[in-house]
Design a protein around this motif. Structure first.
Motif, PDB file in Angstrom:
ATOM      1  N   ASP A 143       2.837  -2.925  -9.863  1.00  0.00           N
ATOM      2  CA  ASP A 143       2.146  -3.381  -8.651  1.00  0.00           C
ATOM      3  C   ASP A 143       1.364  -2.228  -8.018  1.00  0.00           C
ATOM      4  OD1 ASP A 143       3.340  -5.797  -9.053  1.00  0.00           O
ATOM      5  OD2 ASP A 143       4.632  -5.732  -7.290  1.00  0.00           O
ATOM      6  N   TYR A 144       2.016  -1.092  -7.849  1.00  0.00           N
ATOM      7  CA  TYR A 144       1.390   0.045  -7.175  1.00  0.00           C
ATOM      8  C   TYR A 144       0.264   0.630  -8.024  1.00  0.00           C
ATOM      9  CZ  TYR A 144       0.885   4.303  -4.419  1.00  0.00           C
ATOM     10  OH  TYR A 144       0.376   5.307  -3.632  1.00  0.00           O
ATOM     11  N   ASN A 183      -5.741   0.356  -1.895  1.00  0.00           N
ATOM     12  CA  ASN A 183      -5.226   1.308  -0.909  1.00  0.00           C
ATOM     13  C   ASN A 183      -6.348   1.795   0.001  1.00  0.00           C
ATOM     14  OD1 ASN A 183      -6.265   2.638  -3.271  1.00  0.00           O
ATOM     15  ND2 ASN A 183      -5.412   4.567  -2.496  1.00  0.00           N
ATOM     16  N   TYR A 222      -2.639  -1.623  -7.514  1.00  0.00           N
ATOM     17  CA  TYR A 222      -3.053  -1.511  -6.114  1.00  0.00           C
ATOM     18  C   TYR A 222      -3.989  -0.315  -5.921  1.00  0.00           C
ATOM     19  CZ  TYR A 222      -2.323  -1.464  -0.998  1.00  0.00           C
ATOM     20  OH  TYR A 222      -2.472  -1.506   0.373  1.00  0.00           O
ATOM     21  N   LYS A 271       9.541  -3.585 -10.901  1.00  0.00           N
ATOM     22  CA  LYS A 271       8.276  -4.312 -10.809  1.00  0.00           C
ATOM     23  C   LYS A 271       7.243  -3.593  -9.947  1.00  0.00           C
ATOM     24  CE  LYS A 271       6.431  -8.942  -9.884  1.00  0.00           C
ATOM     25  NZ  LYS A 271       5.274  -8.447  -9.115  1.00  0.00           N
ATOM     26  N   TRP A 272       7.696  -2.889  -8.922  1.00  0.00           N
ATOM     27  CA  TRP A 272       6.747  -2.269  -8.007  1.00  0.00           C
ATOM     28  C   TRP A 272       5.891  -1.199  -8.673  1.00  0.00           C
ATOM     29  CZ3 TRP A 272       6.678   2.923  -7.187  1.00  0.00           C
ATOM     30  CH2 TRP A 272       7.841   3.649  -7.444  1.00  0.00           C
ATOM     31  N   VAL A 273       6.339  -0.669  -9.807  1.00  0.00           N
ATOM     32  CA  VAL A 273       5.573   0.383 -10.487  1.00  0.00           C
ATOM     33  C   VAL A 273       4.217  -0.153 -10.944  1.00  0.00           C
ATOM     34  CG1 VAL A 273       5.496   1.893 -12.515  1.00  0.00           C
ATOM     35  CG2 VAL A 273       7.617   1.676 -11.198  1.00  0.00           C
TER      36      VAL A 273
END
Length: 329
Positions: free
Chosen positions: A291-292, A301, A295, A287-289
């Motif tokens: 998200d990042y 960032n 972002y 999931k973080w892929v």
């Protein structure tokens, strides 16, 4: 002689939008199309093609009932396909969302769809028809600055998944189109950050996000051709499997599971710019892929770096002030 063509009703068919292209494509495929808009007067381009038009405000209960009665009269009581295309965008940071705008967004993107499904269900059940829901990639990922719209589409996806099972005993099919970037009128409303917004340092990134769905967007004509082709293929597959299901598996408790499995067709159809990339990420990446990606894509960032820089400067200023105070003592 009665019209033997399959029938389809489409919401939100104003010129320049996806619904207008849907109407043209279904018509080209030989279906009897009922194209709708808040005022049918804007649908002269479709009427010129021989497409029937109706007034329909999806967020007005009386208007929906009137349209259902008219379709019932024109078709003799049935409807083969209902396309819930009408939608409303709202792209603002979550902490700046206005309550009236939140309600309007959910009214059009969810509550009106529920109302349409309820109103036209008897016609669809009679025809063993199909409901096509216009979902969005936004309902499957954290598309920043679109939390309210995202939530309305995620709710639509969930509603449609449950509806698909609840209508299965009546042989009504429910298909959800997970839509990526498509050239349309959805970003026609200008959106702005509030005064003293937390996101003022990345104003440029926010402004890009407001219109982002139109960057590299798939032409709505190509999108409509692909989606209509897929929908008609799934309808045909569903009809074939339904006919064979009882003969192959009967209706006993032992074989009902096999029959249910046999009758299933695709629940979600992914189409539009970026759709297959997001599908791949959902299926194979943590999931973080996503998200990042979101972002960084829209400058969060950079906002964090700005916040940390200001915090650091503030800390040094406080330290210097404390040192000066001690010297004065």
């Amino acid at each position: 002689m009665p019209d033997q063509r399959k029938t389809v009703l489409i919401t939100g068919c104003s010129p320049g939008g996806i619904g207008n292209s849907f109407a043209r494509e279904f018509h080209a495929k030989g279906l009897r199309v009922f194209a709708t808009a808040r005022s049918r007067s804007v649908l002269a381009d479709l009427e010129a093609l021989g497409i029937e038009t109706l007034d329909l405000e999806v967020d007005n209960e009386e208007s929906v009932t009137k349209a259902r009665r008219e379709v019932e009269r024109l078709t003799g009581g049935g409807l083969d396909v209902l396309v819930n295309n009408a939608g409303r965008n709202y792209t603002v940071p979550a902490m700046e969302a206005q309550q009236d705008e939140i309600l309007k967004t959910f009214e059009v993107n969810l509550f009106a769809v529920v109302r349409m499904c309820q109103e036209f269900a008897p016609l669809l059940i009679k025809s063993k028809g199909t409901i096509v829901q216009l979902g969005s990639l936004a309902g499957t990922m954290p598309f920043v600055f679109g939390s309210i719209y995202n939530a309305s589409k995620a709710a639509l996806h969930s509603f449609s998944d449950s509806l698909r099972l609840e209508l299965e005993p009546f042989d009504v099919q429910v298909l959800t189109i997970i839509t990526g970037g498509v050239r349309s009128r959805i970003t026609r409303t200008e959106r702005f950050l509030i005064d003293d917004s937390l996101y003022a340092p990345i104003q440029e990134h926010y402004d890009r996000r407001v219109k982002f769905s139109q960057e590299g967007a798939m032409p709505n004509e190509a999108y409509a051709a692909s989606v209509v082709g897929s929908v008609l293929k799934e309808i045909s597959r569903h009809e074939r499997r339904r006919k064979w299901s009882t003969w192959l598996f009967g209706s006993s408790t032992i074989t009902s599971g096999l029959g249910f499995y046999w009758r299933q067709t695709r629940a979600w159809i992914w189409e539009g710019n970026g759709a297959w990339k997001v599908w791949f990420a959902h299926r194979f990446a943590p999931k973080w892929v996503l998200d990042y990606f979101m972002y960084r894509k829209f400058g969060l960032n950079l906002l964090r770096a700005d916040v940390e820089k200001k915090a650091s400067l503030s800390g040094r200023e406080k330290a210097a002030s404390t040192t000066e105070a001690k010297k004065d003592e």
